[in-house]
Scaffold this motif. Structure first.
Motif, PDB file in Angstrom:
ATOM      1  N   THR A   1       0.831  -1.208   0.000  1.00 54.22           N
ATOM      2  CA  THR A   1       0.000   0.000   0.000  1.00 54.22           C
ATOM      3  C   THR A   1       0.863   1.255   0.000  1.00 54.22           C
ATOM      4  OG1 THR A   1      -1.715  -1.187   1.196  1.00 54.22           O
ATOM      5  CG2 THR A   1      -1.850   1.222   1.213  1.00 54.22           C
ATOM      6  N   GLU A   2       1.871   1.296   0.855  1.00 55.66           N
ATOM      7  CA  GLU A   2       2.730   2.480   0.946  1.00 55.66           C
ATOM      8  C   GLU A   2       3.505   2.713  -0.354  1.00 55.66           C
ATOM      9  OE1 GLU A   2       2.493   4.779   3.306  1.00 55.66           O
ATOM     10  OE2 GLU A   2       0.901   3.469   4.038  1.00 55.66           O
ATOM     11  N   VAL A   3       4.006   1.646  -0.951  1.00 56.08           N
ATOM     12  CA  VAL A   3       4.737   1.789  -2.215  1.00 56.08           C
ATOM     13  C   VAL A   3       3.786   2.286  -3.301  1.00 56.08           C
ATOM     14  CG1 VAL A   3       5.995   0.558  -4.041  1.00 56.08           C
ATOM     15  CG2 VAL A   3       6.564   0.156  -1.632  1.00 56.08           C
ATOM     16  N   PHE A   4       2.557   1.757  -3.326  1.00 53.16           N
ATOM     17  CA  PHE A   4       1.589   2.246  -4.312  1.00 53.16           C
ATOM     18  C   PHE A   4       1.365   3.743  -4.147  1.00 53.16           C
ATOM     19  CE2 PHE A   4      -2.611   3.562  -5.632  1.00 53.16           C
ATOM     20  CZ  PHE A   4      -2.548   3.236  -6.976  1.00 53.16           C
ATOM     21  N   LYS A   5       1.147   4.195  -2.923  1.00 52.37           N
ATOM     22  CA  LYS A   5       0.915   5.622  -2.679  1.00 52.37           C
ATOM     23  C   LYS A   5       2.095   6.461  -3.161  1.00 52.37           C
ATOM     24  CE  LYS A   5      -2.141   5.030   1.305  1.00 52.37           C
ATOM     25  NZ  LYS A   5      -2.307   5.233   2.751  1.00 52.37           N
ATOM     26  N   THR A   6       3.306   5.996  -2.899  1.00 53.20           N
ATOM     27  CA  THR A   6       4.509   6.725  -3.314  1.00 53.20           C
ATOM     28  C   THR A   6       4.609   6.769  -4.834  1.00 53.20           C
ATOM     29  OG1 THR A   6       5.682   6.122  -1.296  1.00 53.20           O
ATOM     30  CG2 THR A   6       7.034   6.739  -3.194  1.00 53.20           C
ATOM     31  N   VAL A   7       4.455   5.619  -5.466  1.00 55.49           N
ATOM     32  CA  VAL A   7       4.567   5.536  -6.924  1.00 55.49           C
ATOM     33  C   VAL A   7       3.478   6.380  -7.588  1.00 55.49           C
ATOM     34  CG1 VAL A   7       4.266   3.922  -8.854  1.00 55.49           C
ATOM     35  CG2 VAL A   7       5.775   3.327  -6.966  1.00 55.49           C
ATOM     36  N   SER A   8       2.272   6.297  -7.073  1.00 56.45           N
ATOM     37  CA  SER A   8       1.164   7.061  -7.630  1.00 56.45           C
ATOM     38  C   SER A   8       1.424   8.565  -7.536  1.00 56.45           C
ATOM     39  CB  SER A   8      -0.127   6.696  -6.907  1.00 56.45           C
ATOM     40  OG  SER A   8      -1.210   7.408  -7.433  1.00 56.45           O
ATOM     41  N   SER A   9       1.922   8.999  -6.402  1.00 54.34           N
ATOM     42  CA  SER A   9       2.251  10.410  -6.204  1.00 54.34           C
ATOM     43  C   SER A   9       3.386  10.850  -7.138  1.00 54.34           C
ATOM     44  CB  SER A   9       2.633  10.654  -4.750  1.00 54.34           C
ATOM     45  OG  SER A   9       3.023  11.983  -4.550  1.00 54.34           O
ATOM     46  N   GLN A  10       4.412  10.007  -7.270  1.00 53.33           N
ATOM     47  CA  GLN A  10       5.514  10.319  -8.181  1.00 53.33           C
ATOM     48  C   GLN A  10       5.011  10.436  -9.618  1.00 53.33           C
ATOM     49  OE1 GLN A  10       8.290   7.131  -7.497  1.00 53.33           O
ATOM     50  NE2 GLN A  10       9.207   8.121  -5.724  1.00 53.33           N
ATOM     51  N   ALA A  11       4.091   9.570 -10.004  1.00 60.20           N
ATOM     52  CA  ALA A  11       3.527   9.625 -11.356  1.00 60.20           C
ATOM     53  C   ALA A  11       2.794  10.944 -11.572  1.00 60.20           C
ATOM     54  CB  ALA A  11       2.586   8.445 -11.585  1.00 60.20           C
ATOM     55  N   THR A  12       1.989  11.334 -10.609  1.00 61.29           N
ATOM     56  CA  THR A  12       1.266  12.608 -10.708  1.00 61.29           C
ATOM     57  C   THR A  12       2.240  13.768 -10.858  1.00 61.29           C
ATOM     58  OG1 THR A  12      -0.572  11.766  -9.393  1.00 61.29           O
ATOM     59  CG2 THR A  12      -0.334  14.154  -9.508  1.00 61.29           C
ATOM     60  N   ASN A  13       3.253  13.799 -10.008  1.00 62.00           N
ATOM     61  CA  ASN A  13       4.237  14.890 -10.059  1.00 62.00           C
ATOM     62  C   ASN A  13       4.978  14.922 -11.382  1.00 62.00           C
ATOM     63  OD1 ASN A  13       3.510  15.613  -7.466  1.00 62.00           O
ATOM     64  ND2 ASN A  13       5.188  14.509  -6.502  1.00 62.00           N
ATOM     65  N   ALA A  14       5.392  13.751 -11.874  1.00 61.15           N
ATOM     66  CA  ALA A  14       6.138  13.698 -13.140  1.00 61.15           C
ATOM     67  C   ALA A  14       5.267  14.177 -14.297  1.00 61.15           C
ATOM     68  CB  ALA A  14       6.640  12.278 -13.389  1.00 61.15           C
ATOM     69  N   LEU A  15       4.018  13.788 -14.317  1.00 61.93           N
ATOM     70  CA  LEU A  15       3.123  14.245 -15.385  1.00 61.93           C
ATOM     71  C   LEU A  15       2.918  15.759 -15.313  1.00 61.93           C
ATOM     72  CD1 LEU A  15       0.530  11.346 -15.291  1.00 61.93           C
ATOM     73  CD2 LEU A  15       1.875  12.021 -17.304  1.00 61.93           C
ATOM     74  N   GLN A  16       2.722  16.283 -14.119  1.00 61.11           N
ATOM     75  CA  GLN A  16       2.516  17.722 -13.969  1.00 61.11           C
ATOM     76  C   GLN A  16       3.751  18.517 -14.377  1.00 61.11           C
ATOM     77  OE1 GLN A  16       1.272  17.698  -9.834  1.00 61.11           O
ATOM     78  NE2 GLN A  16      -0.829  18.186 -10.408  1.00 61.11           N
ATOM     79  N   GLU A  17       4.926  18.000 -14.026  1.00 59.21           N
ATOM     80  CA  GLU A  17       6.163  18.743 -14.270  1.00 59.21           C
ATOM     81  C   GLU A  17       6.686  18.605 -15.698  1.00 59.21           C
ATOM     82  OE1 GLU A  17       8.799  17.160 -11.314  1.00 59.21           O
ATOM     83  OE2 GLU A  17       7.641  18.023  -9.660  1.00 59.21           O
ATOM     84  N   ARG A  18       6.477  17.454 -16.334  1.00 60.49           N
ATOM     85  CA  ARG A  18       7.170  17.169 -17.598  1.00 60.49           C
ATOM     86  C   ARG A  18       6.282  17.104 -18.819  1.00 60.49           C
ATOM     87  NH1 ARG A  18       9.977  12.607 -14.468  1.00 60.49           N
ATOM     88  NH2 ARG A  18      11.666  13.695 -13.462  1.00 60.49           N
ATOM     89  N   TRP A  19       4.978  17.031 -18.638  1.00 62.63           N
ATOM     90  CA  TRP A  19       4.117  16.787 -19.784  1.00 62.63           C
ATOM     91  C   TRP A  19       3.267  17.998 -20.121  1.00 62.63           C
ATOM     92  CZ3 TRP A  19       2.800  12.259 -22.766  1.00 62.63           C
ATOM     93  CH2 TRP A  19       3.822  11.305 -22.711  1.00 62.63           C
ATOM     94  N   THR A  20       3.014  18.140 -21.426  1.00 61.43           N
ATOM     95  CA  THR A  20       2.122  19.185 -21.928  1.00 61.43           C
ATOM     96  C   THR A  20       0.918  18.496 -22.562  1.00 61.43           C
ATOM     97  OG1 THR A  20       3.106  19.239 -24.129  1.00 61.43           O
ATOM     98  CG2 THR A  20       4.087  20.695 -22.433  1.00 61.43           C
ATOM     99  N   ASP A  21      -0.128  19.257 -22.743  1.00 56.74           N
ATOM    100  CA  ASP A  21      -1.324  18.708 -23.376  1.00 56.74           C
ATOM    101  C   ASP A  21      -1.005  18.156 -24.762  1.00 56.74           C
ATOM    102  OD1 ASP A  21      -2.621  19.552 -21.099  1.00 56.74           O
ATOM    103  OD2 ASP A  21      -3.586  21.280 -22.056  1.00 56.74           O
ATOM    104  N   ASP A  22      -0.165  18.858 -25.493  1.00 60.35           N
ATOM    105  CA  ASP A  22       0.186  18.428 -26.848  1.00 60.35           C
ATOM    106  C   ASP A  22       0.877  17.059 -26.855  1.00 60.35           C
ATOM    107  OD1 ASP A  22       0.248  19.061 -29.695  1.00 60.35           O
ATOM    108  OD2 ASP A  22       2.433  19.107 -29.419  1.00 60.35           O
ATOM    109  N   MET A  23       1.637  16.762 -25.811  1.00 59.85           N
ATOM    110  CA  MET A  23       2.350  15.476 -25.742  1.00 59.85           C
ATOM    111  C   MET A  23       1.392  14.290 -25.690  1.00 59.85           C
ATOM    112  SD  MET A  23       5.433  16.646 -23.211  1.00 59.85           S
ATOM    113  CE  MET A  23       6.414  15.160 -23.256  1.00 59.85           C
ATOM    114  N   LEU A  24       0.169  14.509 -25.218  1.00 56.54           N
ATOM    115  CA  LEU A  24      -0.807  13.429 -25.169  1.00 56.54           C
ATOM    116  C   LEU A  24      -1.214  12.963 -26.569  1.00 56.54           C
ATOM    117  CD1 LEU A  24      -3.116  14.641 -22.273  1.00 56.54           C
ATOM    118  CD2 LEU A  24      -1.485  12.745 -22.214  1.00 56.54           C
TER     119      LEU A  24
END
Length: 165
Positions: A80-103
């Protein structure tokens, strides 16, 4: 389909909350539950989809830290804890590195040319697929199932309704 990174993140977070509810209901004993003797255990299935997230995201352009020692299934609490960490990291990486156009960009995914939006929808579906397997094994192990997209048997009982057949 996701038109913006924010659309993707909203869906990701919504599904993460549902997955956390399931994972938080696991016990160490239940992790050993199998459908059949040679089959994967509940713990192996849960740990598979949790540890697969960094590999999947990294493969398709959202690098996050790999889960160390991913071949050994840890305790229910650690999953559970690893899932929470990984999920949060995924959210942060998408917010920081991705643009709408990249989708809209396409790349090869499992032998098909897919848009990044479709690829990330596939990751969410992969998690949902395994989350469903986990809930069946939880029921077989005698655990209560939290509501996901609607009430579980226990949820119906809490509101005084006999579940429909």
């Amino acid at each position: 389909m996701y038109c913006t990174v924010e659309d993707l993140i909203i869906e990701w977070k919504r599904e993460a909350v549902l997955t956390e509810k399931i994972l938080e209901s696991l016990t160490d004993e239940a992790l050993l539950q199998q459908v059949y003797p040679e089959g994967r255990t509940l713990g192996r299935i849960a740990w598979h989809f949790v540890t697969n997230i960094p590999d999947y995201l990294t493969e398709f352009g959202v690098p996050i830290a790999k889960v160390p020692n991913s071949n050994v299934v840890p305790s229910a609490k650690e999953i559970t804890e690893v899932f929470k960490t990984v999920s949060s990291q995924a959210t942060n990486a998408l917010q920081e590195r991705w643009t709408d156009d990249m989708l809209k960009h396409t790349q090869n995914a499992f032998g098909r040319t897919e848009s990044n939006a479709t690829i990330f929808m596939g990751l969410i579906k992969h998690i949902v697929h395994h989350r469903g397997q986990v809930t069946v094994l939880m029921r077989q192990a005698g655990l209560s199932i939290p509501a996901v997209y609607g009430p579980s048997k226990e949820g119906w009982a809490q509101i005084g309704i006999t579940p429909p057949l």
